[in-house]
Design a protein around this motif. Structure first.
Motif: not given
Length: 145
Positions: A29-38, A89-91, A139-145
């Protein structure tokens, strides 16, 4: 793998849980312009993309583009571009992100055929580079900095 998670957290990375689709793609899930999508996570896609049918969903301002998209069995697809969008994307947040807009019908048809849910778009290498991405497949995780 907790040592990797701990190390990345100490370096300021955000952990994003990924889900497998029925087609074995990672989805998030991600938000573009504060609107969530898949979105599908696609390390082979050079640009992040949104389907034409989701332009109004995300309040995107579409402009014509000379870029031709190709991938997943389709080539020379017409595109548009939406410039200076906010993505979260999640913070993890980034401003002034350009998105390629194109027809995702072939992608969504393939997902539905395999009993997976449709997506609004694709998170590509441009976002992964900006976020200095680390993908932990186990672990099916993405890490972003």
């Amino acid at each position: 793998m907790s040592s990797l998670k701990k190390f990345l957290k100490e370096k300021g990375y955000q952990k994003i849980k990924l889900n497998y689709t029925a087609t074995q793609h990672f989805e998030l899930k991600a938000k573009i312009n504060d609107i969530e999508g898949s979105f599908i996570l696609d390390t082979g896609a050079s640009s992040s993309c949104v389907g034409f049918e989701a332009v109004s969903h995300f309040n995107l301002l579409a402009e014509d583009s000379d870029i031709k998209a190709a991938g997943a069995g389709a080539t020379d697809m017409l595109t548009q571009i939406a410039q200076k969008n906010n993505i979260e994307i999640k913070g993890w947040k980034k401003k002034k992100v350009d998105l390629v807009l194109f027809d995702l019908t072939h992608v969504n048809n393939a997902l539905v055929k395999h009993k997976a849910k449709k997506v609004h778009g694709i998170i590509g290498a441009d976002i992964l580079k900006k976020g200095k991405a680390v993908i932990d497949y186990k672990s099916k995780n993405l890490f972003l900095k």
